[in-house]
Scaffold this active site. Sequence first.
Site, PDB file in Angstrom:
ATOM      1  N   LEU A 184       0.859  -1.171   0.000  1.00 22.67           N
ATOM      2  CA  LEU A 184       0.000   0.000   0.000  1.00 22.67           C
ATOM      3  C   LEU A 184       0.903   1.232   0.000  1.00 22.67           C
ATOM      4  O   LEU A 184       1.976   1.219   0.609  1.00 22.67           O
ATOM      5  CB  LEU A 184      -0.899   0.037   1.247  1.00 22.67           C
ATOM      6  CG  LEU A 184      -1.966  -1.055   1.390  1.00 22.67           C
ATOM      7  CD1 LEU A 184      -2.728  -0.853   2.701  1.00 22.67           C
ATOM      8  CD2 LEU A 184      -2.927  -1.061   0.214  1.00 22.67           C
ATOM      9  N   ASP A 185       0.450   2.299  -0.651  1.00 20.34           N
ATOM     10  CA  ASP A 185       1.211   3.544  -0.632  1.00 20.34           C
ATOM     11  C   ASP A 185       1.358   4.059   0.797  1.00 20.34           C
ATOM     12  O   ASP A 185       0.469   3.841   1.640  1.00 20.34           O
ATOM     13  CB  ASP A 185       0.503   4.619  -1.465  1.00 20.34           C
ATOM     14  CG  ASP A 185       0.460   4.280  -2.951  1.00 20.34           C
ATOM     15  OD1 ASP A 185       1.281   3.466  -3.394  1.00 20.34           O
ATOM     16  OD2 ASP A 185      -0.410   4.843  -3.651  1.00 20.34           O
ATOM     17  N   ARG A 186       2.440   4.765   1.057  1.00 18.34           N
ATOM     18  CA  ARG A 186       2.691   5.311   2.393  1.00 18.34           C
ATOM     19  C   ARG A 186       1.523   6.171   2.877  1.00 18.34           C
ATOM     20  O   ARG A 186       1.175   6.144   4.061  1.00 18.34           O
ATOM     21  CB  ARG A 186       3.980   6.155   2.391  1.00 18.34           C
ATOM     22  CG  ARG A 186       4.296   6.793   3.733  1.00 18.34           C
ATOM     23  CD  ARG A 186       5.568   7.630   3.671  1.00 18.34           C
ATOM     24  NE  ARG A 186       5.447   8.719   2.722  1.00 18.34           N
ATOM     25  CZ  ARG A 186       4.861   9.893   3.003  1.00 18.34           C
ATOM     26  NH1 ARG A 186       4.328  10.104   4.191  1.00 18.34           N
ATOM     27  NH2 ARG A 186       4.796  10.842   2.087  1.00 18.34           N
TER      28      ARG A 186
ATOM     29  N   THR B 226      -1.619   5.938   2.354  1.00 16.22           N
ATOM     30  CA  THR B 226      -2.894   5.236   2.512  1.00 16.22           C
ATOM     31  C   THR B 226      -2.872   4.351   3.755  1.00 16.22           C
ATOM     32  O   THR B 226      -1.844   4.167   4.403  1.00 16.22           O
ATOM     33  CB  THR B 226      -3.207   4.370   1.286  1.00 16.22           C
ATOM     34  OG1 THR B 226      -2.250   3.307   1.205  1.00 16.22           O
ATOM     35  CG2 THR B 226      -3.153   5.179   0.004  1.00 16.22           C
TER      36      THR B 226
ATOM     37  N   ARG C   5      -6.114   6.288  -7.393  1.00 23.76           N
ATOM     38  CA  ARG C   5      -5.866   7.720  -7.216  1.00 23.76           C
ATOM     39  C   ARG C   5      -5.999   8.478  -8.535  1.00 23.76           C
ATOM     40  O   ARG C   5      -6.668   9.511  -8.611  1.00 23.76           O
ATOM     41  CB  ARG C   5      -4.474   7.921  -6.606  1.00 23.76           C
ATOM     42  CG  ARG C   5      -4.338   7.296  -5.233  1.00 23.76           C
ATOM     43  CD  ARG C   5      -2.891   7.245  -4.750  1.00 23.76           C
ATOM     44  NE  ARG C   5      -2.342   8.598  -4.568  1.00 23.76           N
ATOM     45  CZ  ARG C   5      -1.108   8.818  -4.131  1.00 23.76           C
ATOM     46  NH1 ARG C   5      -0.299   7.799  -3.850  1.00 23.76           N
ATOM     47  NH2 ARG C   5      -0.685  10.069  -3.977  1.00 23.76           N
TER      48      ARG C   5
END
Length: 237
Positions: free
Chosen positions: A65-67, A69, A168
């Site tokens: 997961l992106d930082r 999120t 996104r």
Amino acid sequence: MAEILDFKLRIIYEDNHLLVVEKLPGILVQGDSTKRTTLIEVAKRYIKEKYKKPGNVFLGIVHRLDRVTSGIVVFARTSKSAKRLSESFRERKIEKIYLAICEGNIAKEEGKLRNWLSWDENKHKTQIFDNLVPQSKEALTYYKVLNRFKNLSLVLLLPQTGRKHQLRVQLSHIGHPILGDKKYNAKRKFIKDYIALHCFKLKLEHPIKKEIMEFKINPPSFWNNLFPMIHEIVEKI
């Protein structure tokens, strides 16, 4: 935002083959140039201390997961589990459901987002196109609007592909960027360095036992400041 130096691991599920945890926004799954403490470092430390394991602890990263999120992250505790889970993610056999708070009121109650994406390494952003262009890959997401409140939309997202920054950039492309996502044209603030995107539910086949397992975690409590009834809403999903 101050650097996160340490944090307590939030465990959703654990057995000899899997470790399923909650990732809070602002935490990296694995290391980068910032040298921040990462989720996998804390998870390895937890395994080492709990089971008194000597030497290095194996823990396989099978998705990310992106930082900015939050949500569910699955680690594999054995190489066999890592191989099988990685294949399941790659082959889209694992069902992922996300929640997002988007700017504006999305007109259609539900729909399909189908685009072609390519990663721009220089800009560190995903480029989006309505038709196939060289070096692009198809991205497909189904969505459903769960609620609207004060010019914001609470949206359920079911990605059918796993492109970088897919959700996104697709939501930004239809004019409803995720709250706080300045990289993809959000105008309203959320919490510094966070965006309102959360991996809410994962459904997968256990890599060894072959049982179907479902994991679910509600969004962080501060989402209530924007949608006061959010936990009641998502409990119905």
